[in-house]
Each structure stands twice: as structure tokens, then as C-alpha cells.
Enzyme design. Sequence first.
Site, PDB file in Angstrom:
ATOM      1  N   GLU A 193     -53.886  46.683  -8.531  1.00  0.00           N
ATOM      2  CA  GLU A 193     -53.306  47.957  -8.931  1.00  0.00           C
ATOM      3  C   GLU A 193     -53.655  48.261 -10.381  1.00  0.00           C
ATOM      4  OE1 GLU A 193     -50.329  49.044 -10.730  1.00  0.00           O
ATOM      5  OE2 GLU A 193     -50.470  51.074  -9.898  1.00  0.00           O
ATOM      6  N   ASP A 200     -43.526  41.713 -11.036  1.00  0.00           N
ATOM      7  CA  ASP A 200     -42.213  42.312 -11.299  1.00  0.00           C
ATOM      8  C   ASP A 200     -41.810  43.208 -10.128  1.00  0.00           C
ATOM      9  OD1 ASP A 200     -43.852  44.481 -11.493  1.00  0.00           O
ATOM     10  OD2 ASP A 200     -43.516  44.842 -13.634  1.00  0.00           O
ATOM     11  N   ASP A 234     -48.573  43.052 -10.315  1.00  0.00           N
ATOM     12  CA  ASP A 234     -47.744  42.436 -11.355  1.00  0.00           C
ATOM     13  C   ASP A 234     -46.576  41.691 -10.724  1.00  0.00           C
ATOM     14  OD1 ASP A 234     -49.391  43.634 -13.151  1.00  0.00           O
ATOM     15  OD2 ASP A 234     -48.030  45.295 -13.632  1.00  0.00           O
ATOM     16  N   ASP A 286     -41.816  46.464  -9.784  1.00  0.00           N
ATOM     17  CA  ASP A 286     -42.801  47.498  -9.451  1.00  0.00           C
ATOM     18  C   ASP A 286     -43.964  46.908  -8.661  1.00  0.00           C
ATOM     19  OD1 ASP A 286     -41.424  49.513 -10.600  1.00  0.00           O
ATOM     20  OD2 ASP A 286     -42.505  49.455 -12.523  1.00  0.00           O
TER      21      ASP A 286
END
Length: 636
Positions: A425, A500, A498, A502
Amino acid sequence: MGTEYGADQIQILEGLEAVRKRPGMYIGSTSVRGLHHLVYEIVDNAVDEALAGFCDMIDVTINEDNSITVLDDGRGIPVDIQKKAGKSALEVVFTILHAGGKFGGGGYKVSGGLHGVGASVVNALSEWLDVEVYLNGKIYHQRYARGKALKPVEITGECPPDQHGTKVSFLPDKEIFEETVFDYDTLKIRLRETAFLTKNLKIVLRDNREEKHERTFHYEGGIREFVTYLNKGKAPLYENVLYCEGKKDGVYVEVSMQHNDSYTENIYSFVNNINTPEGGTHLAGFKNALTKTFNDYARKNKLLKDNEANLAGEDIREGLTAIISVKIEDPQFEGQTKQKLGNSEARGAVDAIVSEQLTYFLEQNPAVAKVICEKSILAQRARAAARKARDLTRRKTALDGMALPGKLADCSDKDPVNCEIYIVEGDSAGGSAKDARNKANQAILPLRGKILNVEKARLDKIYANAEIKAMITAFGTGIHDDFDITKLRYHKIIIMTDADVDGAHISTLLLTFIYRFMPELIKQGYVYLAQPPLYKLEKNKRIWYAYSEEELDQILKEVGRDNNNKIQRYKGLGEMDAEQLWETTMDPERRILLRVTMDEDTMSELDLTFTTLMGDQVEPRREFIEANAKYGTLDI
Ligand code: 28F
């Protein structure tokens, strides 16, 4: 062992020896999936007793030593001596391999609803098995080791005269199973499904190991509540859950359904409580009735004009959640995996019962009928637009000779077996990944911006989406009718986002796309999630990476907590340089990859996982992501 076990006993033992020699033939496999099948086999016998109308409670316990206890309040397995076998009926149930067993040559369940079948298979594959029957104020008991009775059935005590039922405990054999630790959640999902399918049956599941759990599943509404449950976190189009029930030509039919505002179809079919992922005649009968009834209604009420085309089945099923459950004496299964119902009388029975009761419902509830027809008409228009868009892309790819997306940094090796594609991403992370990779066999496809949620978009919009087009062409397989897995260009599709919330959300959007449009990729194990580290710890010029809070704690314990520790929390992949990304996340020698799997025994939960993540309600989504972020797995 007693000498009263003579000649015919030898033959019986040979029967169960066959089960131990080729366990896969009887329970599908000896993996963790086969292990859980042992529980389903025993529970299914108790459910049969409930379906016969004699049992309303089943209690399942995972004991501290990973043995299982199942208790029901049915009539109790008969204990009287069977003339032919010369021994207790109870012993026959547990030691004779019943002909026409539940698994065919392919290792799949081919027939449910045969009282007591399966008990001998579980017995053969257990280190020990204990059975108690409560009957006539007495407790009857027998114990077995690897399928062999240690003694004849004995009376070991008394119980209240009105008590009745059967209790079975067993320990799966470590010589047979690759894995002997039960997973609470797997049993929970399956037992919940069983409770939905058997209205009024109460099922209790307990985990008495270190981490204690207890759940009760009891649904008076049966499959009506199943549909409500599956639509949880989605927005239903109307309040009612439509329900049809009836019996015809020896087929007992139950159907429940409700539309939500999404664009995907969520239909599950069952025969004798067994999931039929490939459908069959019962599903065909349902679809036929639905298409016919809605077209008739729409024409009659001028919602469709004379010059307009009929609604297609898929238009009416857009956003539909439905359960089709039939009970049938002698189910015949077809197809390669023996999961497709073949009985032709099931088609007619479902068709007739649904047509009649649905027609009546629509007449009584014109507002609901109108909402469904209007949604179907919108779906019909979108489908026409999508066809145009698809024809355009087809023509273009034919001209370009399957042009690969410009953003793809492909690898040089052309043998798919060796090749991996990282879906990354964002351009900056994509840039690091391009620098870090091994160009020979690792391709990078950076995706820009928000990934389209395919659960919330109609086909025309999905086909027009640049990121989705890039993935489809990069994978090489095509989609839908054109899907061809032999054209897959990479045997590892690795989603790298990532570490996290998101990132977890983006992973889920990508997985949803793959699951909806190319489920074979997941079924055949080609899809993975990369696991970037959460922390970097530097001390005296040495570096450690931690992939979870727990791991960081562990490392700190080992190196000592003092002022020389430099801890960096990675907020995104972009914060790592190419070398760090390579050594932590992309180097096949050092990285951790999670393979994305789906459990076909608990099909309905799969969609729920996505639903929970993708739906409008934020709360369940956050809980799910947090739970999975914590354990570092996303096993859908
Ligand atoms: C914990 C697992 O297996 N429950 C069962 C019954 C009840 C009958 C039955 C079962 C008899 C001779 C086959 C009782 N009374 N729970 C269970 N409950 N099996 S398994 O019969 C099996 C047949 O051979 C039962 C009258 N008819 C049937």
C-alpha cells in the site's frame, strides 16, 4: 482381555483396524480439521436424537487434558443384548464399523442423520473412550482403548429413575493425529451453527483448560435467527426475516432470508444439518422459485413493464442472506467432492414450498415486495453496464496481449512456482520494497490510495477500478467465468501493509476482494500476509526486532531495561529503509508469513469475519482488528 471375546470379535477388530490404517477415509484427514471432526461425529449422534424428538440439551466440554466429554439427555443408547452380535447394542454401536459410513472414497462426509454411525470411528481413533448410559435408574458403562472394549458393559451405579441420556468422553490418539489440541473457537462456531439449524436444541460448550470459557447456544427461531445473526453489522432492507417451512415427497424444507443493502449474495444450504458448499438440487429449487416468484410479482404489479426484460436470478439475490435447510431420509451426494445434493425430489419440494409461501408473503407485504423489486431492478441495470465495461477491458487486453500494469515491478524468473508478488500500500513503501527485493523472484505491485471495498460497490464500479484491474492483470488468472488458476503468475501473493489498524483494514479490503472474486487462491493456499515488525531495539550497536508487545517485553527482559536502550516504534513500512525491510519482512530466510486459510467446515463464519470487518458498524470491526492485531494472526 476376557476370553468371551471370540471369533466374531476378531472380525470386528479388523473393521476398526481399517479405520486406524486409513483414518483419512473416515474423518477426512488427520490434521487439526480431522481432530475436530471427532467431536462433530459424537455431537451429530446426539443431534440425531434431538431431531428424533427425544433430546433438548447437549453439553460439550473440553477437559483439562484435551479430552472431550459430550452429554445428551436423549433416550440413552440401548444396552440390551443384540441376538445377532451376541453383545450389548451399546458395544455394537462403538465397535462395529457401520456399513455406508459417513465418508466416501474422497474423504468427505456423504451422509448425515444415521443414528450412531461415526461413534465406532471416533472410538478407533481414540487412546481411550468412555461411555455412560443413564437408563431405568441405572448407569451403564463401558471403556475402550484404541477401539477395543476392555470389558463387557457393566452397571456401575444408580441414577434418578427419570434421568436418561448418553455421555461419551474420549482422548484423541496421538499416534494418529498431527495435532491433539482442540481449538475452542472452531468448536464454538460449529456448535453455534448446529444450534441455529436445530431449533429449540440447547447446546452448551465449556472449556475447562487454562483459559476458561462457557457459551450456551439456544435459538427458538432456528434458521430465522441464523439470518439475523449473519446480517448483524449490515443494514437490512426491511425488518421481516422471510420464512418458509413444509414437507413434500419425504423432504422437510426450511428456508429463511432477508436482504441487506450490500451487493453480495450470502446463501448457505444444508442437508441433514451438513453444509453443502457446492449446493445441489435443494439450492437449485430455491433459486428457481425465487426468480420465478419475483418476476411474476413484478410483472403483475407493473414494477416491470411489458417491454422490459425479466430480472435475472442474480439481480434478485443481490444483497440476499439466506439459509436453505432440508432434512431427507436418504441423501445422495454428487460431484468430485461429494458435497452436492443430487436427490431430484429435493428440487421439487423446495421449489413448490418456497413458491407458494413466498407468493403469499409478497401479496401480504407489498411494501417489502416493492423494496426488493426496486433493488433488483437497479442491480439489473448495473449488470448491463458492467457487461459493457467488461467487454471493453476484454477487447483491450486482447489487443495489448495482456499488458501488465505499468506500476508492477515484475521479477525476472517466469516459473510461477518460484515467484512471489508483494501487494504494497502506498508509493513510498512500494519504493522501499522495490529497492529491498530480490529481483529474480519477487515482484512488487504498489497500490495507491484507498482500496475499493468490493462489498459496497456494484460490479460496474469494481471493474472500472484501477487498483483492482492492476491486481487482476498482474495475477494473470482472470476472474469469474474466465478464472483459470493454471495461469496464476505467482505462487505466493503476499499482502504487505503497515502493522497498525489502518494497515489491518487495508489487508482486509484486499482479502475481501480476493475472497469474493478469486476464492480458489485462498482455498489453494496461495495468499499470505507479511508481518512487519512493530519495534526496533538498539543497544550497544546490536539490533533486535519485535513483532508484538510481548516480544518486545521478552527482549527487554533478556537485554536488561536501562538507559542504553533505543526503542523505535515503526508507524509504517515507509519508516524502514530497504535493508531493514528486507531483513525483517521480505527475506525468505528470516521473514514471518501468515497463510490465509478458510475452514470449510464452518463456512458461514467466514463471511461473518468479513462482514464484521467491512460492515457499517465501527465497533465490531475495531474489536476484530484489535483481537487479531494482538495475536498477530488473521485466520479467516
Ligand atoms: C454423547 C453422544 O450418541 N446419543 C445417542 C441414542 C439413542 C438411540 C440410539 C443413540 C440402537 C441400536 C443403533 C434409543 N432408544 N450422544 C449419543 N442417543 N442411538 S446415540 O439408537 C441407536 C440404535 O443400534 C435410541 C431407541 N432408539 C434409539
